[in-house]
Design a protein around this motif. Structure first.
Motif, PDB file in Angstrom:
ATOM      1  N   SER A 167      -1.956  -3.669 -12.069  1.00 48.75           N
ATOM      2  CA  SER A 167      -1.951  -3.765 -10.617  1.00 48.75           C
ATOM      3  C   SER A 167      -2.759  -4.953 -10.110  1.00 48.75           C
ATOM      4  CB  SER A 167      -2.513  -2.482  -9.997  1.00 48.75           C
ATOM      5  OG  SER A 167      -1.618  -1.424 -10.202  1.00 48.75           O
ATOM      6  N   GLN A 205       5.173  -2.746  -9.895  1.00 49.50           N
ATOM      7  CA  GLN A 205       4.150  -2.703  -8.851  1.00 49.50           C
ATOM      8  C   GLN A 205       4.157  -1.395  -8.061  1.00 49.50           C
ATOM      9  OE1 GLN A 205       1.687  -5.044  -8.343  1.00 49.50           O
ATOM     10  NE2 GLN A 205       0.899  -3.376  -7.096  1.00 49.50           N
ATOM     11  N   SER A 215       1.103   1.246  -8.043  1.00 51.74           N
ATOM     12  CA  SER A 215       0.458   1.577  -6.769  1.00 51.74           C
ATOM     13  C   SER A 215       0.535   3.077  -6.504  1.00 51.74           C
ATOM     14  CB  SER A 215       1.124   0.809  -5.617  1.00 51.74           C
ATOM     15  OG  SER A 215       0.965  -0.586  -5.780  1.00 51.74           O
ATOM     16  N   GLN A 220       0.862  -1.176   0.000  1.00 52.54           N
ATOM     17  CA  GLN A 220       0.000   0.000   0.000  1.00 52.54           C
ATOM     18  C   GLN A 220       0.900   1.229   0.000  1.00 52.54           C
ATOM     19  OE1 GLN A 220      -3.137   0.316   2.982  1.00 52.54           O
ATOM     20  NE2 GLN A 220      -2.635   2.476   3.256  1.00 52.54           N
TER      21      GLN A 220
END
Length: 225
Positions: free
Chosen positions: A171, A103, A107, A71
């Protein structure tokens, strides 16, 4: 013979020594300014502003999730820069530059789009300074007073779809979803913003995904309260 006029572009001094500036100088009259927002290029005749952010320089915090995902949260400084740009410029784009869009970069784009959800700011990926310059020049020309309304509308649509498709498929496959599940999710929810902000029940109502899959998606975006 009349001298061909060259459109101006106002570049913040923070970008004075980068390749982006040198690329733009080939076709624009470049003017530097210390009073414009940091890392911005403004095309006054097209009334469009670009904020250029390098993925490696974006100030963020990264939290590891139980499902092995990540996250990414924007720092208060980065959020402040986005708000400043939106408050002073109605027609603006953010270009996130990285040699590879993996990634973390995907994100990060999600986090930025979630932060500017209520605004008209559009987010575009770029892989190099030369590509960033080409993107800005293309949009500036399309937004210019001589461009047709249909062309402008198609450009806006293309920009939105380009970001959404790449970010959704990239994603979501990164957290273990199959291509079919990504397709079902995209078709059912329609837009990236809808997916980011959806609850588990909304995902179940609008798609044929299993309950466990819907929960995984919600946890990934930390949308669950």
């Amino acid at each position: 013979m009349a001298k061909h006029s060259v459109d101006p572009v106002i570049i913040n001094t923070s970008l004075a020594d980068c390749d982006i500036c040198r690329c733009l100088q080939k076709q624009y009259k470049v003017r530097f300014s210390e009073s414009t927002p940091k890392d911005t290029c403004i095309f006054p005749l097209s009334t469009v502003t670009f904020l250029l952010v390098r993925a490696d320089d974006a100030t963020t915090t990264i939290t590891q999730l139980p499902n092995s995902g990540q996250q990414v949260d924007l720092s208060l400084q980065m959020i402040g820069r986005l708000k400043q740009l939106q408050s002073g410029h109605q027609n603006c784009y953010l270009i996130l530059s990285s040699a590879l869009h993996e990634q973390r970069e995907l994100s990060l784009m999600f986090a930025i789009q979630n932060s500017v959800f209520a605004s008209k700011m559009k987010i575009l990926p770029s892989h190099s300074d030369s590509e960033t310059a080409k993107i800005m020049a293309m949009i500036a020309k399309a937004k210019g007073k001589h461009a047709s309304g249909i062309f402008k509308q198609r450009l806006d649509t293309l920009a939105t779809r380009h970001v959404d498709d790449a970010m959704i498929l990239g994603s979501l496959s990164g957290i273990g979803l199959t291509d079919h599940q990504c397709f079902v999710l995209q078709q059912g929810c329609g837009s990236l913003s809808n997916i980011v902000n959806a609850t588990k029940q909304q995902l179940l109502d609008h798609t044929s995904l299993a309950s466990e899959t819907a929960e995984k998606i919600v946890n990934f975006f930390s949308a669950e309260t």
